[in-house]
Design a protein around this motif. Sequence first.
Motif, PDB file in Angstrom:
ATOM      1  N   ILE A 274       0.837  -1.200   0.000  1.00  0.00           N
ATOM      2  CA  ILE A 274       0.000   0.000   0.000  1.00  0.00           C
ATOM      3  C   ILE A 274       0.872   1.250   0.000  1.00  0.00           C
ATOM      4  O   ILE A 274       0.538   2.264  -0.612  1.00  0.00           O
ATOM      5  CB  ILE A 274      -0.962  -0.040   1.204  1.00  0.00           C
ATOM      6  N   VAL A 275       1.999   1.185   0.698  1.00  0.00           N
ATOM      7  CA  VAL A 275       3.006   2.243   0.626  1.00  0.00           C
ATOM      8  C   VAL A 275       4.331   1.615   0.233  1.00  0.00           C
ATOM      9  O   VAL A 275       4.549   0.408   0.413  1.00  0.00           O
ATOM     10  CB  VAL A 275       3.150   3.009   1.965  1.00  0.00           C
ATOM     11  N   ALA A 276       5.211   2.412  -0.324  1.00  0.00           N
ATOM     12  CA  ALA A 276       6.503   1.916  -0.798  1.00  0.00           C
ATOM     13  C   ALA A 276       7.392   1.514   0.381  1.00  0.00           C
ATOM     14  O   ALA A 276       7.258   2.056   1.484  1.00  0.00           O
ATOM     15  CB  ALA A 276       7.192   2.985  -1.632  1.00  0.00           C
ATOM     16  N   PRO A 277       8.317   0.589   0.153  1.00  0.00           N
ATOM     17  CA  PRO A 277       9.201   0.140   1.245  1.00  0.00           C
ATOM     18  C   PRO A 277      10.026   1.262   1.868  1.00  0.00           C
ATOM     19  O   PRO A 277      10.389   1.187   3.043  1.00  0.00           O
ATOM     20  CB  PRO A 277      10.108  -0.883   0.547  1.00  0.00           C
ATOM     21  N   ASP A 278      10.321   2.304   1.088  1.00  0.00           N
ATOM     22  CA  ASP A 278      11.143   3.397   1.625  1.00  0.00           C
ATOM     23  C   ASP A 278      10.313   4.581   2.119  1.00  0.00           C
ATOM     24  O   ASP A 278      10.866   5.642   2.442  1.00  0.00           O
ATOM     25  CB  ASP A 278      12.143   3.868   0.573  1.00  0.00           C
ATOM     26  N   ALA A 279       8.994   4.425   2.189  1.00  0.00           N
ATOM     27  CA  ALA A 279       8.134   5.515   2.665  1.00  0.00           C
ATOM     28  C   ALA A 279       8.403   5.805   4.138  1.00  0.00           C
ATOM     29  O   ALA A 279       8.810   4.918   4.903  1.00  0.00           O
ATOM     30  CB  ALA A 279       6.661   5.164   2.462  1.00  0.00           C
ATOM     31  N   GLN A 280       8.174   7.067   4.540  1.00  0.00           N
ATOM     32  CA  GLN A 280       8.384   7.484   5.920  1.00  0.00           C
ATOM     33  C   GLN A 280       7.040   7.701   6.606  1.00  0.00           C
ATOM     34  O   GLN A 280       6.114   8.276   6.017  1.00  0.00           O
ATOM     35  CB  GLN A 280       9.191   8.782   5.961  1.00  0.00           C
ATOM     36  N   LEU A 281       6.916   7.270   7.834  1.00  0.00           N
ATOM     37  CA  LEU A 281       5.717   7.525   8.619  1.00  0.00           C
ATOM     38  C   LEU A 281       5.690   8.985   9.035  1.00  0.00           C
ATOM     39  O   LEU A 281       6.709   9.546   9.450  1.00  0.00           O
ATOM     40  CB  LEU A 281       5.702   6.623   9.855  1.00  0.00           C
ATOM     41  N   SER A 282       4.539   9.618   8.919  1.00  0.00           N
ATOM     42  CA  SER A 282       4.430  11.014   9.341  1.00  0.00           C
ATOM     43  C   SER A 282       4.774  11.135  10.823  1.00  0.00           C
ATOM     44  O   SER A 282       4.527  10.221  11.608  1.00  0.00           O
ATOM     45  CB  SER A 282       3.010  11.536   9.085  1.00  0.00           C
ATOM     46  N   PRO A 283       5.353  12.261  11.227  1.00  0.00           N
ATOM     47  CA  PRO A 283       5.821  12.393  12.621  1.00  0.00           C
ATOM     48  C   PRO A 283       4.663  12.520  13.600  1.00  0.00           C
ATOM     49  O   PRO A 283       3.514  12.778  13.225  1.00  0.00           O
ATOM     50  CB  PRO A 283       6.653  13.675  12.582  1.00  0.00           C
ATOM     51  N   HIS A 284       4.982  12.349  14.867  1.00  0.00           N
ATOM     52  CA  HIS A 284       3.986  12.489  15.934  1.00  0.00           C
ATOM     53  C   HIS A 284       3.358  13.877  15.897  1.00  0.00           C
ATOM     54  O   HIS A 284       4.053  14.881  15.723  1.00  0.00           O
ATOM     55  CB  HIS A 284       4.622  12.248  17.295  1.00  0.00           C
ATOM     56  N   ASP A 285       2.036  13.925  16.046  1.00  0.00           N
ATOM     57  CA  ASP A 285       1.334  15.199  15.957  1.00  0.00           C
ATOM     58  C   ASP A 285       1.432  15.972  17.271  1.00  0.00           C
ATOM     59  O   ASP A 285       1.214  15.404  18.347  1.00  0.00           O
ATOM     60  CB  ASP A 285      -0.135  14.957  15.609  1.00  0.00           C
ATOM     61  N   PRO A 286       1.720  17.282  17.212  1.00  0.00           N
ATOM     62  CA  PRO A 286       1.848  18.077  18.452  1.00  0.00           C
ATOM     63  C   PRO A 286       0.568  18.160  19.273  1.00  0.00           C
ATOM     64  O   PRO A 286       0.632  18.445  20.476  1.00  0.00           O
ATOM     65  CB  PRO A 286       2.248  19.467  17.928  1.00  0.00           C
ATOM     66  N   ASP A 287      -0.595  17.932  18.637  1.00  0.00           N
ATOM     67  CA  ASP A 287      -1.851  17.996  19.378  1.00  0.00           C
ATOM     68  C   ASP A 287      -2.175  16.702  20.117  1.00  0.00           C
ATOM     69  O   ASP A 287      -3.162  16.650  20.870  1.00  0.00           O
ATOM     70  CB  ASP A 287      -3.007  18.321  18.426  1.00  0.00           C
ATOM     71  N   VAL A 288      -1.400  15.667  19.888  1.00  0.00           N
ATOM     72  CA  VAL A 288      -1.691  14.352  20.453  1.00  0.00           C
ATOM     73  C   VAL A 288      -0.748  14.064  21.619  1.00  0.00           C
ATOM     74  O   VAL A 288       0.471  14.225  21.506  1.00  0.00           O
ATOM     75  CB  VAL A 288      -1.557  13.257  19.377  1.00  0.00           C
ATOM     76  N   GLN A 289      -1.308  13.619  22.729  1.00  0.00           N
ATOM     77  CA  GLN A 289      -0.506  13.250  23.894  1.00  0.00           C
ATOM     78  C   GLN A 289       0.314  11.982  23.600  1.00  0.00           C
ATOM     79  O   GLN A 289      -0.132  11.101  22.859  1.00  0.00           O
ATOM     80  CB  GLN A 289      -1.424  12.980  25.088  1.00  0.00           C
ATOM     81  N   ARG A 290       1.475  11.914  24.167  1.00  0.00           N
ATOM     82  CA  ARG A 290       2.272  10.692  24.089  1.00  0.00           C
ATOM     83  C   ARG A 290       1.637   9.638  24.995  1.00  0.00           C
ATOM     84  O   ARG A 290       1.327   9.912  26.158  1.00  0.00           O
ATOM     85  CB  ARG A 290       3.712  10.956  24.538  1.00  0.00           C
ATOM     86  N   TRP A 291       1.474   8.441  24.464  1.00  0.00           N
ATOM     87  CA  TRP A 291       0.794   7.393  25.217  1.00  0.00           C
ATOM     88  C   TRP A 291       1.513   7.090  26.531  1.00  0.00           C
ATOM     89  O   TRP A 291       0.874   6.908  27.575  1.00  0.00           O
ATOM     90  CB  TRP A 291       0.694   6.124  24.367  1.00  0.00           C
ATOM     91  N   ASP A 292       2.831   7.054  26.493  1.00  0.00           N
ATOM     92  CA  ASP A 292       3.570   6.680  27.704  1.00  0.00           C
ATOM     93  C   ASP A 292       3.597   7.789  28.749  1.00  0.00           C
ATOM     94  O   ASP A 292       4.103   7.591  29.852  1.00  0.00           O
ATOM     95  CB  ASP A 292       4.993   6.227  27.355  1.00  0.00           C
TER      96      ASP A 292
END
Length: 788
Positions: A274-292
């Motif tokens: 669905i995405v290319a092997p070298d695709a990058q995941l979008s970075p963590h969103d500033p509006d979203v709390q870190r789960w940990d």
Amino acid sequence: MSLTEYPPGTTFPGRIGRTIGDSDPAWPTPNRARPDAPNVVYIVLDDTGYGQFGCYGSPINTPNLDRLAQNGLLYTNMHTTALCSPSRSCMLTGRNHHSNGMACITEGSTGYPGSNGAIPFENGFLSEMLLPHGYATYCVGKWHLTPAEQISAAGPYDRWPLGRGFERYYGFLGGDTHQYYPDLVFDNHQVEPPKTPEDGYHLTEDLTDRAISFIADLKQVAPEKPFFLYFATGANHAPHQAPPEWAAKYRGKFDDGWDAYRERVFARQKELGIVAPDAQLSPHDPDVQRWDELSDDERRLYARMMEVFAGFFEHTDHQIGRLLDYLEKSGQLDNTMVMVISDNGASAEGGPHGSVNENKFFNNVPDDLEQNLAAIDELGGPEHFNHYPWGWTFAGNTPFRRWKRETYRGGVADGFLVHWPAGISAKGEVRHQYGHVIDMVPTVLESLGIDPPTAVRGVTQSPIQGVSLAHTFDDADAPSKHHTQYFEMFAHRSIYHDGWRAVCPFPGTSFAEAGVSFGMLELTEEKLRELDATGWELYHVEVDPTETQDLAAQERPRLIEMIALWYTEAGKYNVLPLDSRGTMRFADPRPQIAAPRDTYVYRPDTQVVPENVAAKVLNRAHSVTAQVELADGDEGVVVCHGSNTGGYTLFIQDGLLHYVHNYVGVEEFSVSSTDPVGVGKHTLRYEFEPTGLPDFVSGKGTPGHARLLVDGTVVGEADFPVTIPLAIGIGGGLVVGRNAGSPITRRYTSPFPFTGHVEEVTVSTASPEHADADEQKRAEARIAMARQ
């Protein structure tokens, strides 16, 4: 004896003598489809993110959608408008949303051609295009394409489903509804659900039953007649509600949180191609709390909210499977073109912390972690109107950034499946060609061999603006034909052109970075000039699909061309003026069917009056007067307004007259008569007199003195310390003689019909208001915005 037929409108080919014996008959040819014409089914999911479909890498179990992908085509590069009604208008007309007057949902319409909320009749619906070619046309589920002021029994009905080419309709006209107590319309009139939640009722099951019955009714009489079914579930829009055994399947599955979910789904998307092997995941969103960084209680609650959503989605997939199974068993599936689409990316309407009652948010009543934790085992049931927090929204749109209402790809890139074994030889393949929902109509027309009509019902038609994807069905390497596509939603803009994408986020790349929340900053000419000079980003999405590498500085000449191209498209499709106001635009005055008044008369045995046209009683002195006749033992609801998320109800129980004010599902305030009402004719009256001012910021409506009167004599009094400040409960308007929908009070079970006789009920709001009228309108707007 053979029949002679002739095309309607041509010369009669028979013979007419002076008697029947001297004459030869001929008949106008009935409207028949060509032999073996395929059926067409749109399956439209609501608020479902790219990374929430099982076949797009999600851990949510969606076997029936997966089998469509395995035996059909999965598109990776399909796009919507970022909002519900605008996208739906595109997929049904083949024109862009501003061309349809649908810049926003109809509740947010403004007085400009691109945003007036009235889809022009020159933009015909696919249903209207297929009718002359012998198709039966059915609409089942969510509509939300009629101006909000026109969905009551007063009409007009020309923009209801039956007015836009559908021969049968069963569903709900608004943007969302309760899954256990829905607001249902059958053809052109309201109906009650066929069962109660206690009897096992759920809306998605009901919609599926109705879709199957519509098709079965047709095929038993005309087995060769093809159909077009627009099947639009209320899922996966809030409230996230499904029978408990579906959510139970996911117990503990999301305990590692949304950050881990994104990584897991992204890895699976690479495996699936669905995405290319070298695709990058979008970075963590500033509006979203870190789960940990969350507390243990927060993690427990938020994980449970996602379990409920997953159960809701799998339950929906199961109902879709029932429809597919029926088509397969009846020998129709292979020659049915099934298209599955979501109307936009995953929804952020649950806010940063999620909610068990969205009506709290609309009334500025803060969600309370302890209260929400107390409801944790009931989430998904009829008691709560729940929605997960932003973290799951962001995760649901993996691998993209942001979400619904915004034109980064998280808001506009959506799952799209096409399944048609009789017409497509390829199976289980992925397609990467660029597409947009305006391409669905021309794809269907080309596949059916039908030219776009030049006129519909005598109205000359505008050109179709989408392009067909049919050339990609059996050619994975076919070039994209859709070269340019603009996007705009609440002044958040972007444009695609041949593998490049320019984005101008507004109010910023995130709320945290902009320092302002959605819709709270009005775009001025000065600010627009600044944005056009410095606010655009540029991405080469052909190699960077997740918009991680901003090339605006390196590719300045290309960016300038893209900005100019956006304005060219905006001029072509009626995009201007830009309006960033979010919910504030909902307060704009709009043409109304009825003139303003302060006295409303309601009667029994009539349809529920929708919230947007019902009497407004909050934060003002008002009275509710009912003329009734009682026999011994009579009881039930005299009049009520709202739902279990908030509202009021006047009823008789155990011989006594009661009034209950449900304060946003948090607390009930009541007043009751001291003595039984007694048999005979009576005038029952409730009066409310404000004793203070509202505090909207704190989520508190006017306190007041409540009294009950029977035949002019005061029979009960109480002081209410607080009332609903801004918006009566979601789902459930005003109705006399029963509690339609979820029960407003815990003291009875819906519908608790009145067994006596109600002549009429008069609601008077003649006294001066204590509320800020603008704030009241903004609250109504927030509800409307969340119901898309």
